[in-house]
Design an enzyme around this catalytic site. Sequence first.
Site, short mmCIF file in Angstrom:
data_model
loop_
_atom_site.label_atom_id
_atom_site.label_comp_id
_atom_site.label_asym_id
_atom_site.label_seq_id
_atom_site.Cartn_x
_atom_site.Cartn_y
_atom_site.Cartn_z
N ASP A 94 -6.94 17.86 -16.12
CA ASP A 94 -7.01 16.55 -16.58
C ASP A 94 -6.58 16.76 -18.03
O ASP A 94 -7.22 17.02 -18.91
CB ASP A 94 -8.75 16.38 -16.51
CG ASP A 94 -8.84 15.05 -16.98
OD1 ASP A 94 -8.13 14.22 -17.82
OD2 ASP A 94 -10.01 14.30 -16.70
N LYS A 113 -7.04 5.23 -20.95
CA LYS A 113 -7.18 5.78 -22.21
C LYS A 113 -5.77 5.49 -22.72
O LYS A 113 -5.45 4.46 -22.99
CB LYS A 113 -7.55 7.06 -22.08
CG LYS A 113 -8.89 7.24 -21.04
CD LYS A 113 -10.10 6.78 -21.68
CE LYS A 113 -11.09 6.91 -20.60
NZ LYS A 113 -11.60 7.95 -19.95
N ARG A 134 0.93 -1.21 0.02
CA ARG A 134 0.18 -0.02 0.04
C ARG A 134 0.65 1.21 0.10
O ARG A 134 0.50 2.32 -0.62
CB ARG A 134 -0.94 0.07 1.12
CG ARG A 134 -1.67 1.51 1.49
CD ARG A 134 -3.25 1.21 2.16
NE ARG A 134 -3.05 0.60 3.13
CZ ARG A 134 -2.63 0.80 4.45
NH1 ARG A 134 -1.80 2.02 4.31
NH2 ARG A 134 -2.30 0.00 5.42
N TYR A 193 -15.74 15.81 -18.11
CA TYR A 193 -15.92 14.48 -18.22
C TYR A 193 -17.19 14.11 -17.34
O TYR A 193 -17.39 14.69 -16.01
CB TYR A 193 -14.67 13.69 -18.01
CG TYR A 193 -14.92 11.99 -17.73
CD1 TYR A 193 -15.12 11.47 -18.75
CD2 TYR A 193 -14.68 11.74 -16.61
CE1 TYR A 193 -15.20 10.18 -18.73
CE2 TYR A 193 -15.15 10.23 -16.45
CZ TYR A 193 -15.21 9.33 -17.34
OH TYR A 193 -15.48 8.15 -17.35
C1 LIG Z 1 -12.07 8.23 -18.52
C2 LIG Z 1 -11.93 9.69 -18.21
C3 LIG Z 1 -11.76 9.98 -16.93
C4 LIG Z 1 -11.87 9.07 -15.83
O1 LIG Z 1 -11.12 7.76 -15.91
P1 LIG Z 1 -11.22 6.42 -15.37
O2 LIG Z 1 -9.94 5.75 -15.65
O3 LIG Z 1 -12.32 5.84 -15.96
O4 LIG Z 1 -11.73 6.46 -13.93
C5 LIG Z 1 -11.32 11.25 -16.47
N1 LIG Z 1 -11.48 12.35 -17.09
C6 LIG Z 1 -11.49 12.18 -18.52
C7 LIG Z 1 -11.36 13.17 -19.47
C8 LIG Z 1 -11.63 10.80 -19.14
O5 LIG Z 1 -11.74 10.57 -20.32
#
Ligand SMILES: *Cc1c(COP(=O)(O)O)cnc(C)c1O
Length: 400
Positions: free
Chosen positions: A185, A210, A58, A110
């Site tokens: 982000d 992604k 952890r 998002y």
């Molecule tokens: C998919 C996504 C998230 C969330 O990510 P997860 O791995 O699905 O929790 C946050 N911001 C954007 C722009 C995303 O496309």
Amino acid sequence: MVDTSSSSPRYHLATELVHIDSDAVKDNYNAASVPIYQTATFKTSNADGSGSEYDYSRSGNPTRTAVEVHLAKIMKAQRAFVVSTGMTALDVILRLVKHGQEIIAGDDLYGGTNRLLTYVSQYGGIKVHNVDTTSVDKVSARLDPVKTRLVLLESPTNPLIKIADIRAIVSRVHNTCPNALVVVDNTMMSPYLQNTLELGADIEYHSGTKYLAGHHDLMAGVIGCAAAAVAEQVYFVINASGSGLGPFDSWLLLRGVKTLGIRMEKQQSNAMLIAAFLEAQGFRVHYPGLKSSPQYELHRSMSSGPGAVLSFETGDVALSERVVESARLWGISVSFGCINSLISMPCKMSHASIPAEVRKQRHLPEDLIRLCVGIEHPDDLISDLASALTKAGVEVKAKD
Ligand SMILES: *Cc1c(COP(=O)(O)O)cnc(C)c1O
């Protein structure tokens, strides 16, 4: 504690992505691939528990350290951290905000981000202002030198591809609110196309699910910090809450990151061809790589490319549904960043958690179709789209 601070990149990013610093993990056998330390605990010879680098996964695990050191280098971060999902990355960051403090965020976020921010505003005593982040003045108008703690940006936003002037917003925020952090982000661009820490942001985070992983075979989140003090706080939360990424997923993520450059180049060049095809059909196309995009120059000034996600409006929800359902090569799925191409209707899928009236306020067209372009041959992608359009009843113009 393990030192995961970054070494500075020496080569082009495409090279750095492939080149894993062998000092990141000490391995007795010189394994060519970083080993997976699938263990919860580590032994020590001292009764007081001191003397070994790791004690409990952890708090730290060598496979996780390897991907964190690598990502810190790629993101030019002081330190980077990997956690279980992109939403976990945001959750960790939101724990830097106290009751009574405020967050300024975009209005085309998002869907999951919107849901978590709504939760903290209802249960955490934190006020969230949603503003149009294409306007530096609208962001400034909400800045409070005492209360503002986070300014949360996405650029380009998804699915409307709004661009925020990250440099200008950073300078306003840092001038007015010494206590505030600018958080970006950067999932849509990936570290390959845009480096927001270099643009002045304090924290950049990603859904590693992604582009970084690239194959839709794992979930991960990545947090890169510009300053050591912020990184300390982020590490504290991750260790305290136990949100660090497991060893096997850390290994998969590291493997994915090595091919980010080549995937992104191909996905982006395919996306440019598809955007041009759709624009030639007369659709309203949202893609920062098109000269018709209202913020084309601003995006170019911050990034090295437009990425591989675009959206277009057909003018009719039922028509959009027919197009999506008639595509064969394009998989109907939420998410993006995978090597295969995906098609979706954000208002019915990824953004369905935003209430219909809020979608309307934010000018999110219900007929919008989003395309997340993969690495297939572009001719196949375009002919599949053309036949889906024809089946749906659109007269497709031939290429001249
Ligand atoms: C998919 C996504 C998230 C969330 O990510 P997860 O791995 O699905 O929790 C946050 N911001 C954007 C722009 C995303 O496309």
